[in-house]
Design an enzyme around this catalytic site. Sequence first.
Site, mmCIF file in Angstrom:
data_model
loop_
_atom_site.group_PDB
_atom_site.id
_atom_site.type_symbol
_atom_site.label_atom_id
_atom_site.label_comp_id
_atom_site.label_asym_id
_atom_site.label_seq_id
_atom_site.Cartn_x
_atom_site.Cartn_y
_atom_site.Cartn_z
ATOM 1 N N GLU A 54 -27.236 -6.807 29.145
ATOM 2 C CA GLU A 54 -28.135 -7.755 30.540
ATOM 3 C C GLU A 54 -26.952 -7.653 31.522
ATOM 4 O O GLU A 54 -27.594 -8.576 32.610
ATOM 5 C CB GLU A 54 -28.451 -8.839 29.904
ATOM 6 C CG GLU A 54 -27.740 -10.562 29.020
ATOM 7 C CD GLU A 54 -26.502 -10.094 28.823
ATOM 8 O OE1 GLU A 54 -25.253 -10.699 28.466
ATOM 9 O OE2 GLU A 54 -26.437 -8.912 27.493
ATOM 10 N N CYS B 247 -24.043 -8.540 20.795
ATOM 11 C CA CYS B 247 -23.152 -9.656 20.801
ATOM 12 C C CYS B 247 -23.372 -10.327 19.184
ATOM 13 O O CYS B 247 -23.140 -9.578 18.379
ATOM 14 C CB CYS B 247 -23.117 -10.072 21.713
ATOM 15 S SG CYS B 247 -21.494 -11.270 22.152
ATOM 16 N N HIS C 86 -22.581 -6.728 26.227
ATOM 17 C CA HIS C 86 -23.329 -7.370 27.022
ATOM 18 C C HIS C 86 -24.968 -6.491 28.076
ATOM 19 O O HIS C 86 -24.339 -6.199 28.954
ATOM 20 C CB HIS C 86 -23.301 -8.455 27.354
ATOM 21 C CG HIS C 86 -23.021 -9.640 26.411
ATOM 22 N ND1 HIS C 86 -24.044 -10.867 26.399
ATOM 23 C CD2 HIS C 86 -21.911 -9.575 26.174
ATOM 24 C CE1 HIS C 86 -22.865 -11.317 25.767
ATOM 25 N NE2 HIS C 86 -22.896 -11.586 25.341
#
Length: 373
Positions: free
Chosen positions: A350, A265, A348
């Site tokens: 995660e 990001c 993202h």
Amino acid sequence: MKAILALEDGTWFEGQSFTGPGESGGEVIFNTGMTGYQEIITDPSYVGQMVCMTYPLIGNYGVNPEDVESDKVQAAALIVKECCKEPSNWRSTENLPDYLSRNNVMGIEGIDTRALTTHLRIHGAMRGIMSTTELDPEKLSQRAKELPHMEGLNLGEQAGCKAPYAWTDDGPIPARLDKGKYNWPGHGPKVLVYDYGTKWNILRLLKAQGVDLLVVPASFTFDEACAVDPDGIFLTNGPGDPAAMTSSIETIAKLADRFPIAGICLGHQLLGLALGGKSFKLKFGHHGANHPVKDLVTEKIEISSQNHGFCVDISQLDFLEQTHVNLNDQTLEGFRHKTKPIIAVQHHPEASSGPHDSRYFFRRFMELIDNVS
């Protein structure tokens, strides 16, 4: 309690505060996630932003201590159609209104969030103010114009940690100093994490790869990084305009010449700028858990979690290879260096909340470190 949300272009909405009296300002954006509101509002990437949730009912499963992505609510305010005050979920320990109030963050409900989202899609994200004390929309709109633009704001160097810490299976602990040098907490591969406003799940998933994590502020210098002798560098997510973080960009340019390095990001954007790319602001950003991304390496389509208002352009850098593309607008979602151990993604991997399609990114980073070692 009556509340007004006014945008800088004069558009305004009347609703009710579900967190008591107050006032808040920031950039108004929308998030298309149906769930995950606790992870969203505790994500430091939302510093300076008021988040409108497009799903109409928010708060129905409450909040709990396990699902946070930082140590506090980071968003400037939460905008919803309807807030549930009596959640029903066995994991819930608190309702959303009390949670926001305890963190001194405003929440407004009862406005037409579909109309607000459509307005932002047409005209772009814009500055706004919500208030229960000043109810004159014209005055609020004028004050919204006086708020700083997101472009040019260096928020990433403010949102991250202020002092180094180690990340363990039990969470963060203060980093230990031994003769002026920070000690690593364990015996695995050593990864130095530059914190620009990291989500904790990034650290959890890095830790799950068996690495030792030392998390440091954006101000951690190149010489300090070399002194702790890491096996790799990781650049986290965060808020604000990457181009405003000139000091961090200079440090990353030096780090990229010496260590395996990965970014997510804002870290992806900073790495792109450090290598010679350019950044630009998106009209209304990518915020949600359902964005399609194509991995150009495997040719697989991933559904990704995203939260960013800026994008990076590396099209003039022939030593970099695009690895991921956003299928909604064809913007860059990932790149790698053709000769150096450098990778980055805009989305993202995660998640939290969101799909797990992209979690392989952490494994790819570890493969970079192993290959160099």
